[in-house]
Motif scaffolding. Structure first.
Motif, PDB file in Angstrom:
ATOM      1  N   MET A  16       0.838  -1.204   0.000  1.00 19.53           N
ATOM      2  CA  MET A  16       0.000   0.000   0.000  1.00 19.53           C
ATOM      3  C   MET A  16       0.874   1.255   0.000  1.00 19.53           C
ATOM      4  SD  MET A  16      -3.260  -1.004   2.408  1.00 19.53           S
ATOM      5  CE  MET A  16      -2.309  -1.578   3.802  1.00 19.53           C
ATOM      6  N   GLY A  17       1.979   1.214   0.724  1.00 19.64           N
ATOM      7  CA  GLY A  17       2.908   2.335   0.732  1.00 19.64           C
ATOM      8  C   GLY A  17       3.521   2.571  -0.638  1.00 19.64           C
ATOM      9  N   ARG A  18       3.886   1.474  -1.319  1.00 17.16           N
ATOM     10  CA  ARG A  18       4.451   1.604  -2.667  1.00 17.16           C
ATOM     11  C   ARG A  18       3.434   2.220  -3.612  1.00 17.16           C
ATOM     12  NH1 ARG A  18       5.628  -3.598  -4.064  1.00 17.16           N
ATOM     13  NH2 ARG A  18       3.546  -3.841  -4.891  1.00 17.16           N
ATOM     14  N   PHE A  19       2.201   1.745  -3.566  1.00 18.42           N
ATOM     15  CA  PHE A  19       1.154   2.282  -4.432  1.00 18.42           C
ATOM     16  C   PHE A  19       0.924   3.764  -4.144  1.00 18.42           C
ATOM     17  CE2 PHE A  19      -3.309   3.323  -5.261  1.00 18.42           C
ATOM     18  CZ  PHE A  19      -3.349   3.079  -6.624  1.00 18.42           C
ATOM     19  N   GLY A  20       0.862   4.122  -2.871  1.00 17.47           N
ATOM     20  CA  GLY A  20       0.650   5.516  -2.489  1.00 17.47           C
ATOM     21  C   GLY A  20       1.805   6.399  -2.918  1.00 17.47           C
ATOM     22  N   ALA A  21       3.026   5.960  -2.658  1.00 15.52           N
ATOM     23  CA  ALA A  21       4.194   6.756  -3.036  1.00 15.52           C
ATOM     24  C   ALA A  21       4.279   6.905  -4.548  1.00 15.52           C
ATOM     25  CB  ALA A  21       5.469   6.103  -2.498  1.00 15.52           C
ATOM     26  N   SER A  22       4.055   5.821  -5.276  1.00 12.77           N
ATOM     27  CA  SER A  22       4.100   5.888  -6.741  1.00 12.77           C
ATOM     28  C   SER A  22       3.027   6.812  -7.292  1.00 12.77           C
ATOM     29  CB  SER A  22       3.935   4.488  -7.337  1.00 12.77           C
ATOM     30  OG  SER A  22       5.036   3.683  -7.009  1.00 12.77           O
ATOM     31  N   SER A  23       1.849   6.794  -6.694  1.00 11.99           N
ATOM     32  CA  SER A  23       0.761   7.671  -7.135  1.00 11.99           C
ATOM     33  C   SER A  23       1.109   9.138  -6.924  1.00 11.99           C
ATOM     34  CB  SER A  23      -0.535   7.336  -6.387  1.00 11.99           C
ATOM     35  OG  SER A  23      -0.953   6.028  -6.680  1.00 11.99           O
ATOM     36  N   ILE A  25       4.170  10.489  -6.511  1.00 12.02           N
ATOM     37  CA  ILE A  25       5.298  10.858  -7.372  1.00 12.02           C
ATOM     38  C   ILE A  25       4.824  11.053  -8.808  1.00 12.02           C
ATOM     39  CG2 ILE A  25       7.481  10.043  -8.363  1.00 12.02           C
ATOM     40  CD1 ILE A  25       7.886   8.589  -5.577  1.00 12.02           C
ATOM     41  N   GLY A  26       3.971  10.158  -9.291  1.00 10.61           N
ATOM     42  CA  GLY A  26       3.455  10.255 -10.652  1.00 10.61           C
ATOM     43  C   GLY A  26       2.645  11.520 -10.904  1.00 10.61           C
ATOM     44  N   LYS A  27       1.962  12.029  -9.889  1.00  8.04           N
ATOM     45  CA  LYS A  27       1.192  13.263 -10.040  1.00  8.04           C
ATOM     46  C   LYS A  27       2.089  14.489 -10.126  1.00  8.04           C
ATOM     47  CE  LYS A  27      -3.078  11.688  -8.026  1.00  8.04           C
ATOM     48  NZ  LYS A  27      -4.103  11.849  -7.037  1.00  8.04           N
ATOM     49  N   PHE A  28       3.185  14.479  -9.363  1.00 10.97           N
ATOM     50  CA  PHE A  28       4.074  15.635  -9.344  1.00 10.97           C
ATOM     51  C   PHE A  28       5.095  15.621 -10.474  1.00 10.97           C
ATOM     52  CE2 PHE A  28       2.532  15.757  -4.965  1.00 10.97           C
ATOM     53  CZ  PHE A  28       2.193  17.092  -4.864  1.00 10.97           C
ATOM     54  N   TRP A  29       5.485  14.436 -10.921  1.00  9.77           N
ATOM     55  CA  TRP A  29       6.476  14.309 -11.991  1.00  9.77           C
ATOM     56  C   TRP A  29       6.007  13.320 -13.043  1.00  9.77           C
ATOM     57  CZ3 TRP A  29       8.467  14.225  -6.836  1.00  9.77           C
ATOM     58  CH2 TRP A  29       9.167  15.383  -6.479  1.00  9.77           C
ATOM     59  N   GLN A  32       7.469   9.571 -18.976  1.00 15.04           N
ATOM     60  CA  GLN A  32       7.571   8.219 -19.521  1.00 15.04           C
ATOM     61  C   GLN A  32       8.637   7.419 -18.780  1.00 15.04           C
ATOM     62  OE1 GLN A  32       5.518   6.874 -21.365  1.00 15.04           O
ATOM     63  NE2 GLN A  32       4.606   8.406 -22.710  1.00 15.04           N
ATOM     64  N   PHE A  33       9.621   8.121 -18.203  1.00 13.73           N
ATOM     65  CA  PHE A  33      10.678   7.471 -17.427  1.00 13.73           C
ATOM     66  C   PHE A  33      10.085   6.959 -16.118  1.00 13.73           C
ATOM     67  CE2 PHE A  33      14.223   7.467 -14.401  1.00 13.73           C
ATOM     68  CZ  PHE A  33      15.158   6.729 -15.114  1.00 13.73           C
ATOM     69  N   PRO A  34      10.397   5.726 -15.702  1.00 13.34           N
ATOM     70  CA  PRO A  34       9.803   5.167 -14.476  1.00 13.34           C
ATOM     71  C   PRO A  34      10.418   5.755 -13.197  1.00 13.34           C
ATOM     72  CG  PRO A  34      11.299   3.585 -15.462  1.00 13.34           C
ATOM     73  CD  PRO A  34      11.236   4.755 -16.405  1.00 13.34           C
ATOM     74  N   LEU A  35      10.280   7.068 -13.038  1.00 13.31           N
ATOM     75  CA  LEU A  35      10.852   7.767 -11.893  1.00 13.31           C
ATOM     76  C   LEU A  35      10.268   7.273 -10.572  1.00 13.31           C
ATOM     77  CD1 LEU A  35      12.687  10.036 -10.816  1.00 13.31           C
ATOM     78  CD2 LEU A  35      10.732  11.587 -11.075  1.00 13.31           C
ATOM     79  N   ALA A  36       8.969   7.022 -10.546  1.00  9.49           N
ATOM     80  CA  ALA A  36       8.339   6.566  -9.295  1.00  9.49           C
ATOM     81  C   ALA A  36       8.955   5.244  -8.842  1.00  9.49           C
ATOM     82  CB  ALA A  36       6.833   6.426  -9.490  1.00  9.49           C
ATOM     83  N   THR A  37       9.134   4.315  -9.754  1.00  6.83           N
ATOM     84  CA  THR A  37       9.726   3.019  -9.408  1.00  6.83           C
ATOM     85  C   THR A  37      11.160   3.206  -8.921  1.00  6.83           C
ATOM     86  OG1 THR A  37       8.339   1.898 -11.019  1.00  6.83           O
ATOM     87  CG2 THR A  37      10.295   0.725 -10.275  1.00  6.83           C
ATOM     88  N   LEU A  38      11.916   4.031  -9.626  1.00 11.43           N
ATOM     89  CA  LEU A  38      13.301   4.287  -9.228  1.00 11.43           C
ATOM     90  C   LEU A  38      13.365   4.879  -7.825  1.00 11.43           C
ATOM     91  CD1 LEU A  38      16.351   4.511  -9.859  1.00 11.43           C
ATOM     92  CD2 LEU A  38      15.850   6.743 -10.861  1.00 11.43           C
TER      93      LEU A  38
END
Length: 127
Positions: A16-23, A25-29, A32-38
């Motif tokens: 759940m933390g990964r999903f929340g953090a990725s969401s 990060i994806g909204k702010f940046w 196409q580069f997988p920045l959230a995963t990195l």
């Protein structure tokens, strides 16, 4: 059975933390580069290092249960890269440099190849 429950509960929190953090990060940046995963992988690896280092010094009696719940469960659910990083450093610290290098190369190459093979196997299948 208790070990499975500790890992499972921690894993649910981590996922759940990964999903929340990725969401977030994806909204702010958006990119196409997988920045959230990195960023999740780097943050999870940093947190794993801090936690394991602290656990060994501060709470050795709690180490087995805390390691199951936090390290394997939460951080494993947040990013399996943190477990990979911990295993790699453990090999280096034991002086097993060749094994560590082989582990890094195989983990990356074989995992990417496995995912690609899975895609190839399913692309021709009917939905």
């Amino acid at each position: 059975m208790q070990a499975f429950l500790l890992v499972g509960a921690g894993g649910a929190i981590g996922a759940m933390g990964r999903f929340g953090a990725s969401s977030v990060i994806g909204k702010f940046w958006p990119s196409q580069f997988p920045l959230a995963t990195l960023l999740v992988n780097v943050l999870g690896s940093l947190a794993m290092g801090i936690f394991i280092g602290w656990l060994v010094k501060a709470m050795p009696a709690w180490a087995p249960e805390a390691r199951l719940f936090v390290a394997i469960g939460m951080f494993g659910g947040f990013t399996t890269f943190s477990s990979f990083s911990l295993d790699t450093i453990a090999l280096f610290e034991r002086g097993q440099i060749v094994s560590a290098a082989l582990y890094i190369a195989l983990s990356v190459a074989v995992s990417v190849a496995g995912l690609y093979l899975g895609l190839l196997l399913t692309r021709g299948m009917p939905a």
